[in-house]
Design a protein around this motif. Structure first.
Motif, PDB file in Angstrom:
ATOM      1  N   TYR A 103       0.827  -1.208   0.000  1.00 57.45           N
ATOM      2  CA  TYR A 103       0.000   0.000   0.000  1.00 57.45           C
ATOM      3  C   TYR A 103       0.863   1.261   0.000  1.00 57.45           C
ATOM      4  N   GLY A 104       1.868   1.293   0.861  1.00 59.40           N
ATOM      5  CA  GLY A 104       2.687   2.491   1.037  1.00 59.40           C
ATOM      6  C   GLY A 104       3.188   3.114  -0.253  1.00 59.40           C
ATOM      7  N   PRO A 105       4.007   2.403  -1.030  1.00 62.54           N
ATOM      8  CA  PRO A 105       4.578   3.019  -2.233  1.00 62.54           C
ATOM      9  C   PRO A 105       3.607   3.104  -3.414  1.00 62.54           C
ATOM     10  N   ASN A 106       2.511   2.375  -3.369  1.00 65.47           N
ATOM     11  CA  ASN A 106       1.583   2.380  -4.499  1.00 65.47           C
ATOM     12  C   ASN A 106       0.376   3.286  -4.277  1.00 65.47           C
ATOM     13  N   ILE A 162       0.988   7.149  -1.264  1.00 68.13           N
ATOM     14  CA  ILE A 162       1.524   8.419  -1.749  1.00 68.13           C
ATOM     15  C   ILE A 162       0.402   9.460  -1.840  1.00 68.13           C
ATOM     16  N   CYS A 163      -0.761   9.036  -2.296  1.00 70.79           N
ATOM     17  CA  CYS A 163      -1.898   9.955  -2.415  1.00 70.79           C
ATOM     18  C   CYS A 163      -2.896   9.807  -1.272  1.00 70.79           C
ATOM     19  N   HIS A 164      -3.226   8.553  -0.939  1.00 66.15           N
ATOM     20  CA  HIS A 164      -4.259   8.312   0.061  1.00 66.15           C
ATOM     21  C   HIS A 164      -3.722   8.343   1.489  1.00 66.15           C
ATOM     22  N   PHE A 178      -3.492   0.289 -11.466  1.00 63.88           N
ATOM     23  CA  PHE A 178      -2.340  -0.447 -10.940  1.00 63.88           C
ATOM     24  C   PHE A 178      -2.302  -1.860 -11.497  1.00 63.88           C
ATOM     25  N   GLY A 179      -2.682  -2.005 -12.767  1.00 60.36           N
ATOM     26  CA  GLY A 179      -2.688  -3.303 -13.424  1.00 60.36           C
ATOM     27  C   GLY A 179      -1.319  -3.940 -13.526  1.00 60.36           C
ATOM     28  N   ARG A 180      -0.276  -3.182 -13.273  1.00 56.17           N
ATOM     29  CA  ARG A 180       1.088  -3.732 -13.299  1.00 56.17           C
ATOM     30  C   ARG A 180       1.339  -4.649 -12.098  1.00 56.17           C
TER      31      ARG A 180
END
Length: 159
Positions: A28-31, A34-36, A92-94
C-alpha cells in the motif's frame, strides 16, 4: 522503572508481531499511500479509503467495482462520505492479482474493525486474486469505471 517498562513493551511487541507491517500494508505504502496517505485521504483532494472499502466490498458488485478501480483507475467527480472530489487515480494493473488483493484486504480489515464501521462480529469482506483475474478479462477506461461507480452509488452502495 520507566526504562524497564519500555523494554518490556518492546519485547511484547516483538513477540506478538504487533508493529510488523503486513504484506498488504507494505504494498500500500509506495503504491497507494503516496496519495491516500494512511487510508484517510485528504479532504477536498483525495478521498478516504478506510471505513468505506469494507462497506463497498460487502456485495459481489462492489468487489467487482473495486477490482476495476485498482486495475484501470478512476477519473471524474465523485462523492465520498458526503465530500466532493474531482479525482484522478491511475490504474495499478502492473501489480499481480495477489498483490492487489493484499492491498485491498489490508484496507478493508482496517475499516471493518474501525469504530465508525459496521464491523463488529461479522467477518470482513475478502477480495480474492480471482476477482482481479475476472476483472482483467473486461478491460475498460477509467471513465467506464466511473460509470460503474455511478451505478453503485445510485443503489446506495457507495458511501
Amino acid at each position: 522503572m520507566r526504562r524497564r517498562l519500555a523494554a518490556l513493551s518492546l519485547v511484547a511487541l516483538a513477540l506478538t508481531g504487533c508493529g510488523k507491517k503486513s504484506a498488504g500494508q507494505k504494498l500500500y505504502g509506495p503504491n497507494c499511500g503516496i496519495c491516500h496517505h494512511g487510508g484517510h485521504g485528504m479532504p477536498g483532494e483525495v478521498p478516504p479509503l478506510v471505513g468505506r472499502l469494507d462497506l463497498i466490498a460487502q456485495t459481489a458488485e462492489g468487489r467487482d467495482y473495486l477490482a476495476h478501480v485498482m486495475l484501470y483507475g478512476l477519473d471524474g467527480k465523485i462523492l465520498a462520505n458526503g465530500q466532493k472530489y474531482n479525482f484522478s487515480m491511475p490504474g495499478f494493473g502492473r501489480l499481480s492479482d495477489a498483490q492487489l488483493a493484499l492491498i485491498l484486504n489490508w484496507l478493508i480489515a482496517r475499516g471493518h474493525h474501525d469504530a465508525g464501521s459496521n464491523g463488529g462480529d461479522t467477518p470482513a469482506p475478502v477480495m480474492t486474486p480471482e476477482i482481479f483475474a475476472r476483472a482483467r478479462q473486461t478491460p475498460m477506461g477509467s471513465n467506464h469505471v466511473h460509470a460503474l461507480r455511478e451505478g453503485l452509488s445510485a443503489k446506495g452502495q457507495i458511501p
